[in-house]
Scaffold this motif. Structure first.
Motif, mmCIF file in Angstrom:
data_model
loop_
_atom_site.group_PDB
_atom_site.id
_atom_site.type_symbol
_atom_site.label_atom_id
_atom_site.label_comp_id
_atom_site.label_asym_id
_atom_site.label_seq_id
_atom_site.Cartn_x
_atom_site.Cartn_y
_atom_site.Cartn_z
ATOM 1 N N UNK A 140 0.776 -1.224 0.091
ATOM 2 C CA UNK A 140 -0.072 0.086 0.130
ATOM 3 C C UNK A 140 0.953 1.067 0.035
ATOM 4 N N UNK A 141 2.101 1.354 0.874
ATOM 5 C CA UNK A 141 2.664 2.455 0.871
ATOM 6 C C UNK A 141 3.584 2.758 -0.340
ATOM 7 N N UNK A 155 -2.147 3.842 -4.501
ATOM 8 C CA UNK A 155 -1.963 5.344 -5.407
ATOM 9 C C UNK A 155 -3.447 6.025 -5.325
ATOM 10 N N UNK A 156 -4.497 5.369 -5.385
ATOM 11 C CA UNK A 156 -5.740 6.204 -5.344
ATOM 12 C C UNK A 156 -5.778 6.900 -4.151
ATOM 13 N N UNK A 157 -5.232 6.423 -2.850
ATOM 14 C CA UNK A 157 -5.475 7.183 -1.723
ATOM 15 C C UNK A 157 -4.366 8.276 -1.725
ATOM 16 N N UNK A 158 -3.394 8.363 -2.408
ATOM 17 C CA UNK A 158 -2.340 9.276 -2.450
ATOM 18 C C UNK A 158 -2.990 10.487 -3.287
ATOM 19 N N UNK A 159 -3.715 10.236 -4.186
ATOM 20 C CA UNK A 159 -4.157 11.353 -5.254
ATOM 21 C C UNK A 159 -5.819 11.605 -4.361
ATOM 22 N N UNK A 213 4.091 6.198 -5.126
ATOM 23 C CA UNK A 213 4.113 6.397 -6.373
ATOM 24 C C UNK A 213 2.842 7.604 -6.838
ATOM 25 N N UNK A 214 1.848 7.513 -6.081
ATOM 26 C CA UNK A 214 0.545 8.525 -6.269
ATOM 27 C C UNK A 214 1.039 9.976 -5.817
#
Lengths: 313, 365
Positions: free
Chosen positions: A137-138, A174-178, A143-144
């Motif tokens: 996840x990290x 990735x989605x969470x970072x965005x 990447x995000x």
């Protein structure tokens, strides 16, 4: 008859020559992986333990089930414990199968460090001292963050092994970072290159506002790159991928791929040996687990990575 | 001396023409070898002994089936796939469908015996070599195994068998350990080490004799008696030696061969059940290459690839050699890739030695 016996004796001694212990002095550690002999990715880890062994003046043995059978791996862990090493380094390829042998090794007072597969929670539950790996996840989150800073808003996650829960975690991170919902931005691409290429092309056509792509490894990255080149979008769309390959390296150099995420297997082999040696000699050990990845390979550091690919990267 | 059947044969000669002679010598050599190079490595401490005993027992279980089948003149290359298949069947029935574990195990045995029967009937009815028929089943079963597990669970490893198998009477017969009290006593008088940490602190590191080992001993004993002390045993030798001649003297060759295919499948299922009960999970890639390991044990044990000659005791010794070499090389610190070099060398040496001794004694060319 005598001739035959002499020949047999000679053969036995020839083989006995192979099996002399690698190093008589220093501590002895065993690394048990789940990889079959055919898996070349693990060669980096083998090189890492050789380097660490030399530097720390210890002997590190690498063991794996030749066919990748995890039940065989469990026997190897039992065997490793029975040989009373100063420490065991092991992957948590399947918690069910390995929990017995690993907890038994811990209960026998052998220091255990887990690497690569498995989670921090599993590692703790087994009584291991620490885990050295890449939390999926990290890694996706990292990447995000990078592509988000570059302007990514709507993205496509090309997942070629959707049955593996770890792969889904990468897309979710990735989605969470965005700061968006993953939703249908992840596609089940399958393993066939032509199929992947067509699916990516179709997705980009029906979702023209997509401005970023995450591929989960060479299997999905190569056909994705081909799809981008065919539609003339290569270089005009943010593109990150996991793992390295010659094609991906060329893509990074040409500016068609922004980065590749390396989980730095070298560290997964090297660090546990160093930590366990220090534990054996001075009783010191870091109190937290280590995230060996994500390490980012970009245009800036591609040259060194390319030179070392397959050996230390 | 007109009748060679009542000719006096010296005890030495009788001992020399036994098929397991080479394997007996090999076993002694292998033990001697590892006592010399790995004697102080923990290999001959209780946990070390348990480790290679369990591995040898695994080999022995499938080697007994392969041995009787090979003496009857046929091969079974589907053993490895059968192991993976039986394991997945047990896991799906018990974990996914929620059936009692003993029902799942019995069902797996029924299916395996049926598959063994199909293998045998195909060989008998079509007259094709068993090599081809069982090679086909190697692929069919492996494919079915992966497909079934992905279909029911979306993954290739099915876990959680341990939880449902607790207190199941039949599960204990495959995954349990016996003589626990004896081992606690051995630990109390200091012969076996105890765990020093964790929830099992104070318990002996070797809990008891795993049922896997009991099964191996049982199967070897039954196979040996069947082969050497019964009429059916003679039929097995006759079917593998010269099937046509055997038919002329009234041996039901088809029945013998089909039942040996079923026995081979039975042994594979015993292996699979023990594995699933011990580790608590089944995986679609279990048992890869095990068919060859079974055949190697049988060949090291002195059986002929052409059938009609061999012994169960020899196959069991072959399994011990295989297991001790595989685990022993580790204890002695050998490079793991070299294990197969060593195994191949031992295989060739064993076969050369067996052939050499047999020719020397029997005078065959």
């Amino acid at each position: 008859m005598r001739k035959t016996l002499t020949a047999i004796a000679a053969a036995v001694f020839a083989v006995a020559g192979f099996v002399a212990p690698a190093s008589a002095e220093g501590e002895k550690f065993v690394l048990v992986s789940h990889a079959p002999d055919s898996d070349s990715w693990w060669n980096t880890i083998k090189n890492a333990i050789a380097v660490a062994g030399e530097q720390m003046k210890v002997s590190v043995e690498y063991r794996n089930p030749p066919t990748g059978d995890l039940a065989d791996m469990a026997r190897i862990v039992e065997q490793a414990a029975a040989s009373k090493p100063d420490g065991i380094i092991v992957t948590i390829a399947d918690y069910d199968v390995l929990s017995g042998p690993i907890t038994e090794a811990v209960a026998r007072g052998i220091p255990v460090v887990t690497i690569n597969s498995g989670t921090l929670e599993q590692s703790k539950k087994l009584g291991a001292l620490m885990h050295v790996g890449q939390p999926e996840f990290d890694a996706g989150f990292g990447a995000g963050e990078r592509l988000g800073a570059a302007g990514a808003k709507k993205f496509l996650c090309v997942n070629h092994y959707i049955t593996n829960p770890a792969s889904v975690e990468r897309c979710q991170g990735f989605a969470a970072a965005l700061g968006v919902e993953l939703g249908n931005q992840m596609i089940d691409a399958g393993q066939d290159p032509a199929e992947i290429q067509n699916k990516v092309a179709a997705y980009l056509q029906s979702n023209p506002d997509t401005n970023a792509i995450l591929a989960l490894g060479p299997t999905s990255a190569h056909p994705t790159l081909a799809a981008l080149e065919q539609s003339g979008k290569a270089g005009n769309i943010l593109f990150g991928t996991f793992d390295l390959s010659p094609e991906i390296a060329a893509g990074i150099k040409a500016g068609k791929i922004d980065f590749a995420i390396d989980q730095q297997p070298f560290l997964q082999g090297y660090l546990p040996v160093v930590f366990l040696t220090n534990l054996a000699r001075y009783g010191v050990m870091p109190s937290n687990s280590v995230n060996s990845g994500p390490g980012f390979v970009t245009k800036d550091n591609i040259e060194m990575v390319e030179k070392l690919a397959g050996q230390y990267r | 001396m007109t009748d060679e059947r009542i000719k006096q044969v010296s005890a030495l000669r009788r001992a020399m023409i036994r098929p397991e002679l080479g394997a007996t010598a090999g076993t002694l050599l292998v033990f001697l070898f590892f006592l010399l190079i790995a004697g102080d490595s923990g290999m001959f401490a209780p946990e070390g002994i348990k480790n290679w005993t369990v591995v040898s027992a695994q080999f022995a279980i499938i080697a007994v089936g392969a041995c009787l089948l090979m003496i009857a003149g046929e091969f079974d290359l589907s053993v490895g796939s059968m192991i993976g298949f039986a394991g997945i069947v047990i896991a799906i029935l018990s974990v996914q469908w929620g059936l009692p574990v003993w029902v799942s195990i019995l069902a797996a045995f029924a299916i395996c015996l049926l598959l063994g029967w199909v293998n045998g009937m195909l060989v008998i009815k079509t007259g094709l070599p068993s090599f081809i028929v069982t090679l086909a089943f190697l692929y069919i079963l492996r494919g079915l195994t992966i497909w079934l597990s992905v279909l029911t669970t979306r993954q290739t490893i099915i876990g959680g068998v341990k939880d449902v198998a607790q207190n199941d009477w039949l599960a204990f017969l495959f995954g349990g350990v016996v003589f626990k009290d004896l081992f606690v006593w051995l630990a109390d008088i200091g012969l076996i080490e105890k765990f020093v940490a964790g929830t099992r602190a104070g318990q002996p590191v070797v809990e008891g004799v795993p049922m896997l080992v009991v099964w191996a001993v049982l199967l070897v004993a039954v196979g040996h008696v069947l082969l050497t002390r019964t009429k059916f045993g003679n039929w097995i030798f006759a079917s593998g030696g010269d099937a046509q001649a055997a038919r002329y003297v009234g041996v039901p060759v088809a029945r013998v061969k089909v039942s040996m295919f079923m026995f081979s499948a039975f042994c594979a299922c015993v292996f699979a059940t023990c594995q699933v009960m011990e580790f608590g999970s089944a995986a679609a890639d279990r048992g890869l290459l095990k068919e060859f390991e079974a055949i190697i044990c049988v060949v090291i044990g002195g059986a002929l690839l052409t059938g009609g000659y061999g012994s169960v005791i020899g196959a069991a010794l072959g399994a011990i050699i295989f297991g001790v070499v595989q685990q022993g090389l580790f204890f002695s610190g050998a490079e793991s890739s070299l294990f197969r070099v060593f195994l191949g060398t031992i295989l060739i040496l064993a076969v050369i030695l067996n052939t050499y001794i047999r020719r020397m004694i029997t005078g065959e060319r």
